[in-house]
Structure formats: structure tokens, C-alpha cells
Design a protein around this motif. Structure first.
Motif, short mmCIF file in Angstrom:
data_model
loop_
_atom_site.label_atom_id
_atom_site.label_comp_id
_atom_site.label_asym_id
_atom_site.label_seq_id
_atom_site.Cartn_x
_atom_site.Cartn_y
_atom_site.Cartn_z
N ASN A 145 0.84 -1.18 0.00
CA ASN A 145 0.00 0.00 0.00
C ASN A 145 0.89 1.24 0.00
O ASN A 145 2.12 1.15 0.06
N GLU A 146 0.29 2.41 -0.05
CA GLU A 146 1.04 3.67 -0.17
C GLU A 146 1.98 3.90 1.01
O GLU A 146 3.12 4.32 0.83
N THR A 147 1.53 3.61 2.21
CA THR A 147 2.37 3.79 3.40
C THR A 147 3.58 2.86 3.35
O THR A 147 4.71 3.28 3.63
N GLU A 148 3.36 1.62 2.98
CA GLU A 148 4.46 0.66 2.86
C GLU A 148 5.43 1.08 1.77
O GLU A 148 6.65 0.97 1.95
N ARG A 149 4.92 1.57 0.68
CA ARG A 149 5.77 2.02 -0.43
C ARG A 149 6.62 3.21 -0.01
O ARG A 149 7.81 3.26 -0.33
N ARG A 150 6.04 4.16 0.71
CA ARG A 150 6.81 5.32 1.19
C ARG A 150 7.91 4.88 2.14
O ARG A 150 9.03 5.38 2.07
N PHE A 151 7.59 3.93 3.04
CA PHE A 151 8.58 3.42 3.96
C PHE A 151 9.72 2.74 3.19
O PHE A 151 10.90 2.96 3.47
N GLU A 152 9.36 1.94 2.21
CA GLU A 152 10.36 1.25 1.40
C GLU A 152 11.26 2.26 0.69
O GLU A 152 12.48 2.09 0.65
N LEU A 153 10.68 3.32 0.15
CA LEU A 153 11.47 4.34 -0.53
C LEU A 153 12.43 5.04 0.43
O LEU A 153 13.58 5.32 0.07
N ARG A 154 11.98 5.31 1.64
CA ARG A 154 12.86 5.91 2.65
C ARG A 154 14.02 4.97 2.96
O ARG A 154 15.17 5.41 3.09
N CYS A 155 13.72 3.71 3.09
CA CYS A 155 14.77 2.72 3.34
C CYS A 155 15.75 2.66 2.18
O CYS A 155 16.97 2.60 2.39
N PHE A 156 15.23 2.67 0.95
CA PHE A 156 16.10 2.62 -0.22
C PHE A 156 17.01 3.84 -0.27
O PHE A 156 18.20 3.73 -0.58
N GLU A 157 16.48 5.01 0.04
CA GLU A 157 17.30 6.23 0.08
C GLU A 157 18.40 6.09 1.13
O GLU A 157 19.55 6.47 0.90
N LEU A 160 19.71 3.29 2.18
CA LEU A 160 20.66 2.30 1.70
C LEU A 160 21.62 2.88 0.66
O LEU A 160 22.81 2.55 0.65
N VAL A 161 21.13 3.77 -0.19
CA VAL A 161 22.01 4.42 -1.16
C VAL A 161 23.06 5.26 -0.43
O VAL A 161 24.25 5.21 -0.75
N LYS A 162 22.62 6.01 0.57
CA LYS A 162 23.56 6.83 1.35
C LYS A 162 24.56 5.95 2.09
O LYS A 162 25.75 6.27 2.16
N LEU A 163 24.07 4.85 2.64
CA LEU A 163 24.95 3.92 3.34
C LEU A 163 25.98 3.34 2.38
O LEU A 163 27.18 3.29 2.68
N ARG A 164 25.54 2.92 1.22
CA ARG A 164 26.45 2.37 0.21
C ARG A 164 27.50 3.41 -0.18
O ARG A 164 28.70 3.11 -0.23
N ASP A 165 27.05 4.64 -0.43
CA ASP A 165 27.96 5.70 -0.85
C ASP A 165 28.97 6.06 0.24
O ASP A 165 30.06 6.51 -0.06
N SER A 166 28.59 5.84 1.50
CA SER A 166 29.49 6.17 2.61
C SER A 166 30.65 5.18 2.70
O SER A 166 31.70 5.50 3.26
N GLY A 167 30.45 3.96 2.21
CA GLY A 167 31.49 2.94 2.27
C GLY A 167 31.67 2.33 3.65
O GLY A 167 32.63 1.61 3.89
N VAL A 168 30.73 2.58 4.56
CA VAL A 168 30.84 2.10 5.93
C VAL A 168 30.78 0.58 6.01
O VAL A 168 31.46 -0.04 6.83
N THR A 169 29.98 -0.03 5.16
CA THR A 169 29.79 -1.49 5.23
C THR A 169 29.59 -2.07 3.84
O THR A 169 29.15 -1.36 2.93
N ASN A 170 29.90 -3.33 3.71
CA ASN A 170 29.51 -4.08 2.53
C ASN A 170 27.99 -4.18 2.59
O ASN A 170 27.42 -4.43 3.64
N MET A 171 27.32 -3.99 1.48
CA MET A 171 25.86 -3.92 1.51
C MET A 171 25.19 -5.21 1.92
O MET A 171 24.06 -5.20 2.40
N TRP A 172 25.88 -6.35 1.80
CA TRP A 172 25.29 -7.58 2.30
C TRP A 172 25.16 -7.54 3.82
O TRP A 172 24.38 -8.29 4.40
#
Length: 66
Positions: free
Chosen positions: A3-15, A17-29
Motif C-alpha cells: 500500500n502507499e504507506t508501505e511504499r513510502r517506507f520502502e522508498l525511505r529505506c532505499f534512500e 541504503l544508497v547513502k549507506l552504500r555511498d558512505s562505504g561504511v559497510t559491505n551492503m550484504w
């Protein structure tokens, strides 16, 4: 289908994760604990979100192949 609320939450998580990946703090796995801490979610939900995020790159690749 989420639903819309779940989709918004997922998008926030994805954003996040992109920042986390770009930071290089951890392997994404190994990103599930970071999702858990940031969004106060359990390990199963964090793993599900991470799996969807990783799969989204596969979907992008598939679309580019066509």
C-alpha cells in the motif's frame, strides 16, 4: 502489492541504503543491522527490505537489456 504507506517506507529505506552504500561504511550484504537501527525494525523486515533493494538493481539491468 504494497500500500502507499508501505511504499513510502520502502522508498525511505532505499534512500538510506544508497547513502549507506555511498558512505562505504559497510559491505551492503551486511546492511541489515543498519536498517534495524535506523528504522527500529526487526531483522526479518530489514532483510526483506535489503533483498528488495538489491533485487531492484537486477530489475534495472533486465530493463536495460531489452
Amino acid at each position: 502489492m504494497p500500500n502507499e504507506t508501505e511504499r513510502r517506507f520502502e522508498l525511505r529505506c532505499f534512500e538510506f541504503l544508497v547513502k549507506l552504500r555511498d558512505s562505504g561504511v559497510t559491505n551492503m550484504w551486511g546492511a541489515s543491522p543498519y536498517l534495524q537501527a535506523e528504522f527500529d525494525i526487526g531483522p526479518i523486515e530489514a532483510s526483506d527490505v535489503l533483498d528488495k533493494w538489491i533485487a531492484s538493481f537486477k530489475e534495472d539491468d533486465d530493463e536495460n537489456d531489452n
